[in-house]
Design a protein around this motif. Structure first.
Motif, PDB file in Angstrom:
ATOM      1  N   VAL A 214      45.996  41.093  41.611  1.00  0.00           N
ATOM      2  CA  VAL A 214      47.104  40.280  42.126  1.00  0.00           C
ATOM      3  C   VAL A 214      46.871  38.808  41.811  1.00  0.00           C
ATOM      4  O   VAL A 214      45.851  38.421  41.239  1.00  0.00           O
ATOM      5  CB  VAL A 214      47.261  40.475  43.652  1.00  0.00           C
ATOM      6  N   GLY A 215      47.850  37.986  42.230  1.00  0.00           N
ATOM      7  CA  GLY A 215      47.737  36.541  42.073  1.00  0.00           C
ATOM      8  C   GLY A 215      48.287  36.061  40.740  1.00  0.00           C
ATOM      9  O   GLY A 215      48.427  36.825  39.782  1.00  0.00           O
ATOM     10  N   VAL A 216      48.591  34.776  40.695  1.00  0.00           N
ATOM     11  CA  VAL A 216      49.039  34.173  39.455  1.00  0.00           C
ATOM     12  C   VAL A 216      47.912  34.275  38.419  1.00  0.00           C
ATOM     13  O   VAL A 216      46.779  33.896  38.687  1.00  0.00           O
ATOM     14  CB  VAL A 216      49.429  32.698  39.682  1.00  0.00           C
ATOM     15  N   GLY A 217      48.237  34.820  37.267  1.00  0.00           N
ATOM     16  CA  GLY A 217      47.218  34.994  36.247  1.00  0.00           C
ATOM     17  C   GLY A 217      46.325  36.195  36.485  1.00  0.00           C
ATOM     18  O   GLY A 217      45.291  36.321  35.820  1.00  0.00           O
ATOM     19  N   SER A 218      46.698  37.065  37.435  1.00  0.00           N
ATOM     20  CA  SER A 218      45.905  38.275  37.737  1.00  0.00           C
ATOM     21  C   SER A 218      44.438  37.935  37.986  1.00  0.00           C
ATOM     22  O   SER A 218      43.527  38.581  37.461  1.00  0.00           O
ATOM     23  CB  SER A 218      46.030  39.287  36.590  1.00  0.00           C
ATOM     24  N   GLU A 219      44.214  36.921  38.812  1.00  0.00           N
ATOM     25  CA  GLU A 219      42.863  36.410  39.038  1.00  0.00           C
ATOM     26  C   GLU A 219      42.140  37.064  40.214  1.00  0.00           C
ATOM     27  O   GLU A 219      40.945  36.803  40.419  1.00  0.00           O
ATOM     28  CB  GLU A 219      42.925  34.908  39.288  1.00  0.00           C
ATOM     29  N   VAL A 221      41.459  40.562  43.033  1.00  0.00           N
ATOM     30  CA  VAL A 221      41.501  41.988  43.338  1.00  0.00           C
ATOM     31  C   VAL A 221      41.737  42.145  44.832  1.00  0.00           C
ATOM     32  O   VAL A 221      40.969  41.619  45.648  1.00  0.00           O
ATOM     33  CB  VAL A 221      40.192  42.698  42.935  1.00  0.00           C
ATOM     34  N   SER A 222      42.808  42.851  45.170  1.00  0.00           N
ATOM     35  CA  SER A 222      43.116  43.182  46.561  1.00  0.00           C
ATOM     36  C   SER A 222      42.841  44.663  46.758  1.00  0.00           C
ATOM     37  O   SER A 222      43.449  45.500  46.080  1.00  0.00           O
ATOM     38  CB  SER A 222      44.591  42.869  46.861  1.00  0.00           C
ATOM     39  N   ALA A 223      41.924  44.993  47.671  1.00  0.00           N
ATOM     40  CA  ALA A 223      41.509  46.388  47.802  1.00  0.00           C
ATOM     41  C   ALA A 223      40.819  46.615  49.136  1.00  0.00           C
ATOM     42  O   ALA A 223      40.270  45.689  49.722  1.00  0.00           O
ATOM     43  CB  ALA A 223      40.553  46.772  46.665  1.00  0.00           C
ATOM     44  N   PRO A 224      40.815  47.855  49.609  1.00  0.00           N
ATOM     45  CA  PRO A 224      39.970  48.195  50.757  1.00  0.00           C
ATOM     46  C   PRO A 224      38.529  48.388  50.316  1.00  0.00           C
ATOM     47  O   PRO A 224      38.238  48.562  49.123  1.00  0.00           O
ATOM     48  CB  PRO A 224      40.574  49.522  51.238  1.00  0.00           C
ATOM     49  N   GLY A 392      25.030  39.081  46.049  1.00  0.00           N
ATOM     50  CA  GLY A 392      26.337  39.687  46.247  1.00  0.00           C
ATOM     51  C   GLY A 392      27.397  39.056  45.381  1.00  0.00           C
ATOM     52  O   GLY A 392      27.105  38.262  44.484  1.00  0.00           O
ATOM     53  N   ALA A 393      28.642  39.435  45.640  1.00  0.00           N
ATOM     54  CA  ALA A 393      29.808  38.832  45.008  1.00  0.00           C
ATOM     55  C   ALA A 393      30.704  38.290  46.108  1.00  0.00           C
ATOM     56  O   ALA A 393      30.781  38.858  47.207  1.00  0.00           O
ATOM     57  CB  ALA A 393      30.555  39.854  44.152  1.00  0.00           C
ATOM     58  N   ALA A 394      31.381  37.190  45.838  1.00  0.00           N
ATOM     59  CA  ALA A 394      32.155  36.498  46.867  1.00  0.00           C
ATOM     60  C   ALA A 394      33.440  37.241  47.187  1.00  0.00           C
ATOM     61  O   ALA A 394      34.095  37.807  46.301  1.00  0.00           O
ATOM     62  CB  ALA A 394      32.477  35.079  46.404  1.00  0.00           C
ATOM     63  N   GLN A 395      33.832  37.227  48.463  1.00  0.00           N
ATOM     64  CA  GLN A 395      35.097  37.822  48.880  1.00  0.00           C
ATOM     65  C   GLN A 395      35.615  37.128  50.132  1.00  0.00           C
ATOM     66  O   GLN A 395      34.885  36.430  50.834  1.00  0.00           O
ATOM     67  CB  GLN A 395      34.933  39.310  49.150  1.00  0.00           C
ATOM     68  N   LEU A 396      36.885  37.337  50.402  1.00  0.00           N
ATOM     69  CA  LEU A 396      37.518  36.944  51.652  1.00  0.00           C
ATOM     70  C   LEU A 396      37.853  38.188  52.467  1.00  0.00           C
ATOM     71  O   LEU A 396      37.924  39.292  51.935  1.00  0.00           O
ATOM     72  CB  LEU A 396      38.799  36.149  51.387  1.00  0.00           C
ATOM     73  N   ALA A 397      38.076  37.991  53.774  1.00  0.00           N
ATOM     74  CA  ALA A 397      38.548  39.045  54.687  1.00  0.00           C
ATOM     75  C   ALA A 397      37.541  40.184  54.840  1.00  0.00           C
ATOM     76  O   ALA A 397      37.927  41.340  54.971  1.00  0.00           O
ATOM     77  CB  ALA A 397      39.906  39.585  54.229  1.00  0.00           C
ATOM     78  N   GLU A 403      40.585  43.751  51.614  1.00  0.00           N
ATOM     79  CA  GLU A 403      39.784  42.572  51.319  1.00  0.00           C
ATOM     80  C   GLU A 403      40.190  41.987  49.968  1.00  0.00           C
ATOM     81  O   GLU A 403      41.005  42.568  49.239  1.00  0.00           O
ATOM     82  CB  GLU A 403      38.299  42.963  51.335  1.00  0.00           C
ATOM     83  N   LEU A 404      39.621  40.825  49.626  1.00  0.00           N
ATOM     84  CA  LEU A 404      40.052  40.085  48.440  1.00  0.00           C
ATOM     85  C   LEU A 404      38.837  39.509  47.724  1.00  0.00           C
ATOM     86  O   LEU A 404      37.948  38.938  48.356  1.00  0.00           O
ATOM     87  CB  LEU A 404      40.994  38.949  48.856  1.00  0.00           C
ATOM     88  N   MET A 405      38.804  39.665  46.398  1.00  0.00           N
ATOM     89  CA  MET A 405      37.723  39.074  45.603  1.00  0.00           C
ATOM     90  C   MET A 405      38.281  38.609  44.263  1.00  0.00           C
ATOM     91  O   MET A 405      39.421  38.920  43.904  1.00  0.00           O
ATOM     92  CB  MET A 405      36.580  40.070  45.391  1.00  0.00           C
ATOM     93  N   GLY A 406      37.484  37.871  43.509  1.00  0.00           N
ATOM     94  CA  GLY A 406      37.890  37.397  42.209  1.00  0.00           C
ATOM     95  C   GLY A 406      37.788  38.495  41.159  1.00  0.00           C
ATOM     96  O   GLY A 406      36.796  39.226  41.104  1.00  0.00           O
ATOM     97  N   ALA A 407      38.810  38.607  40.293  1.00  0.00           N
ATOM     98  CA  ALA A 407      38.818  39.661  39.279  1.00  0.00           C
ATOM     99  C   ALA A 407      37.668  39.488  38.291  1.00  0.00           C
ATOM    100  O   ALA A 407      37.076  40.476  37.831  1.00  0.00           O
ATOM    101  CB  ALA A 407      40.160  39.665  38.554  1.00  0.00           C
TER     102      ALA A 407
END
Length: 425
Positions: A214-219, A221-224, A392-397, A403-407
Motif C-alpha cells: 500500500v501507500g503512494v509508490g507502493s512503499e 506492507v499492510s498485513a497481520p 529486527g525490522a521496523a514496523q508500526l502498530a 501492522e505496517l512495515m516498509g516494503a
C-alpha cells in the motif's frame, strides 16, 4: 565470500503471511520452501543422517533448520512463529441475548480494540483419534464465521469508547437463535473429521483481510502477524541464500512458538529444543561433548524480532536520539537492562553483516521512562550461553490485528540475515 542476496520481496512476504495464519502453518510454509531447495525433514525420535546435508525438524509450532556442509561454529538466526490473537476456549459454546457466541481468550499482548468489527477465520490444529493412536489435522478456515462487535458510541458512558474486559467483551458472534450448536464440531466437519474423534484442539482467530502492498509508490506492507512472521519469512530466505553460498560456518534457523506468552513450553525458547539440535549436529559429524562445548563457545545467534518504528502521531513516546524509520534498513536493538541481549561484540557482528550485505543499519533504544518489551534473545543467551544480538525490522502498530512495515525493509532485513549466516572470510 560475501553471500548472494536473498530472494525476499514484499510480495513474497504478503503471500507467506496469508497462507500462515497460525504457528503450525508457519512451520508448514517454511518447510515447503526449504524442501524446494533440497532440505530433508528429520524426526527427533529417529537417528539422524551422518552425511553432510540440509535438514529441518518441526516440534509443534516450532521449527529448526540447518546445513551440515561445513563443520565450523554455528551462526544462528532465531525468531518466533506466534503472534498475539484471540484463541478459542475449551468449552467455547455460549449464548447471550439470543446470540450464538464463541468464547475467546486473548493470547499474548493482543491490542484488543484492533480485533473488533473484523471478519475472522479460524486456524490451528486438532488432535484426532486414529484407532488407538492420534493424528494431527491442521485447520485453516478462511471464511468470515466470527466477529467481535464494537459497542455503539451511543451506548458508551461518555462517547469516548469503552475499556474492554478480556473476559466479557471479546467473545465472538457466529449465529443467532437459541438452538444449541457446537463450534468445535462445526470446525471438525469442515476439515472432514468425525466430531467424536476430536480429542484436543488449539484453535485461534485470524483477520481475513489479505495482506497488501500500500501507500503512494507502493512503499508499505499492510498485513497481520508481521510480528514476527516478518522474521520467519526473512530468516527462511536468508538461510536459503546462505546455503547457496556456503562458508566455513554452520548456518541454523530456529523459529520458536510461544514467545508472546513467555516461551515456557516444550517448544518455546526456554525449552531444550535448540540445545538438543545443536548437540546432535555435532554428534552427527563425529564430535563429542568436548567438541560441542567448543563449538558453542565460538558461535553466535541473531535473535530476530520486529522493532518499533518512530510513530509520527506519537513521536514523544520514543527515544528522541534514536529515530527509527520505515525504509531505513534493519534495526539493532540495545537495552542496558538486558531486555535485549545485545552487547558490543554482538552489535559489531551484525553491523559487519549489514555492511557486507550493503544495507543501512539503524540502532534502537527504548525510552528510559517506559517499560521495554523483550524477545527470545535474553532467553537464548541464558539457556545456551551463546553470544546473542537482538535485531529486527521496523514496523508500526505492533500487536495490532494488522501492522505496517516498509516494503523495502523486508529485502534489506533478509539480506543482512543472509550475510550474518554466511559471513565473508
Amino acid at each position: 565470500m560475501v553471500p548472494m542476496s536473498s530472494n525476499a520481496t514484499a510480495a513474497g512476504l504478503c503471500n507467506f503471511v496469508d497462507v500462515s495464519p497460525s504457528p503450525f502453518h508457519v512451520c508448514r510454509t517454511v518447510s515447503v520452501q526449504l524442501e524446494e531447495v533440497g532440505f530433508v525433514r528429520v524426526e527427533e525420535t529417529e537417528a539422524w543422517p551422518t552425511e553432510p546435508g540440509k535438514y529441518y525438524l518441526i516440534r509443534g509450532g516450532s521449527l529448526v533448520a540447518w546445513s551440515t556442509h561445513a563443520d565450523g561454529p554455528f551462526r544462528i538466526v532465531g525468531g518466533h512463529t506466534d503472534s498475539p490473537n484471540l484463541r478459542v476456549k475449551q468449552n467455547p459454546d455460549l449464548e447471550s441475548a439470543g446470540w450464538q457466541m464463541v468464547g475467546l481468550e486473548p493470547y499474548g499482548g493482543a491490542w484488543l480494540n484492533s480485533w473488533l468489527d473484523r471478519d475472522l477465520g479460524i486456524s490451528g490444529r486438532l488432535s484426532v483419534r486414529d484407532g488407538n493412536s492420534l493424528r494431527e489435522v491442521l485447520v485453516k478456515v478462511d471464511e468470515p464465521i466470527l466477529r467481535v462487535p464494537q459497542l455503539a458510541i451511543h451506548l458508551s458512558e461518555d462517547r469516548k469508547g469503552v475499556t474492554l474486559d478480556p473476559q466479557r467483551h471479546v467473545n465472538a458472534i457466529w449465529g443467532v437463535g437459541n438452538s444449541p450448536r457446537s463450534f468445535v464440531d462445526y470446525v471438525a466437519a469442515l476439515e472432514g473429521v468425525e466430531p467424536t474423534d476430536v480429542l484436543g484442539w488449539e484453535l485461534m482467530t485470524h483477520d481475513l483481510a489479505p495482506s497488501a502492498i500500500v501507500g503512494v509508490g507502493s512503499e508499505l506492507v499492510s498485513a497481520p502477524r508481521l510480528d514476527n512472521q516478518g522474521t520467519c519469512y526473512a530468516g527462511t530466505q536468508a538461510l536459503i541464500a546462505a546455503v547457496a553460498a556456503p562458508t566455513d560456518v554452520t548456518p541454523v534457523l530456529a523459529l520458536f512458538d510461544h514467545e508472546e506468552v513467555g516461551s515456557m513450553s516444550d517448544r518455546g525458547a526456554f525449552s531444550d529444543l535448540l540445545n538438543t539440535v545443536l548437540e546432535r549436529i555435532v554428534l552427527g559429524r563425529g564430535g563429542g561433548r568436548e567438541e560441542f562445548l567448543r563449538t558453542m563457545a565460538g558461535s553466535i545467534c541473531a535473535s530476530g524480532d520486529m522493532a518499533h518504528a518512530t510513530h509520527p502521531n506519537y513521536p514523544d513516546r520514543h527515544e528522541p536520539a534514536h529515530r527509527i524509520e520505515l525504509g531505513g534498513g534493519p534495526v539493532l536493538k540495545v537495552n542496558q537492562n538486558l531486555r535485549y541481549a545485545t552487547d558490543s561484540a554482538g552489535a559489531g557482528a551484525f553491523a559487519l553483516a549489514c555492511d557486507q550485505a550493503g544495507v543501512p543499519l539503524q540502532r534502537y533504544v527504548h525510552r528510559a521512562d517506559l517499560p521495554c518489551g523483550s524477545t527470545i534473545g535474553p532467553i537464548t543467551a541464558s539457556r545456551t550461553g551463546l553470544s546473542t544480538v537482538d535485531v529486527g525490522a521496523a514496523q508500526l502498530a505492533m500487536h495490532s490485528s494488522r501492522e505496517l512495515m516498509g516494503a523495502s525493509d523486508i529485502t534489506a532485513y533478509a539480506d543482512a540475515l543472509a550475510a550474518f549466516l554466511a559471513p565473508a572470510a
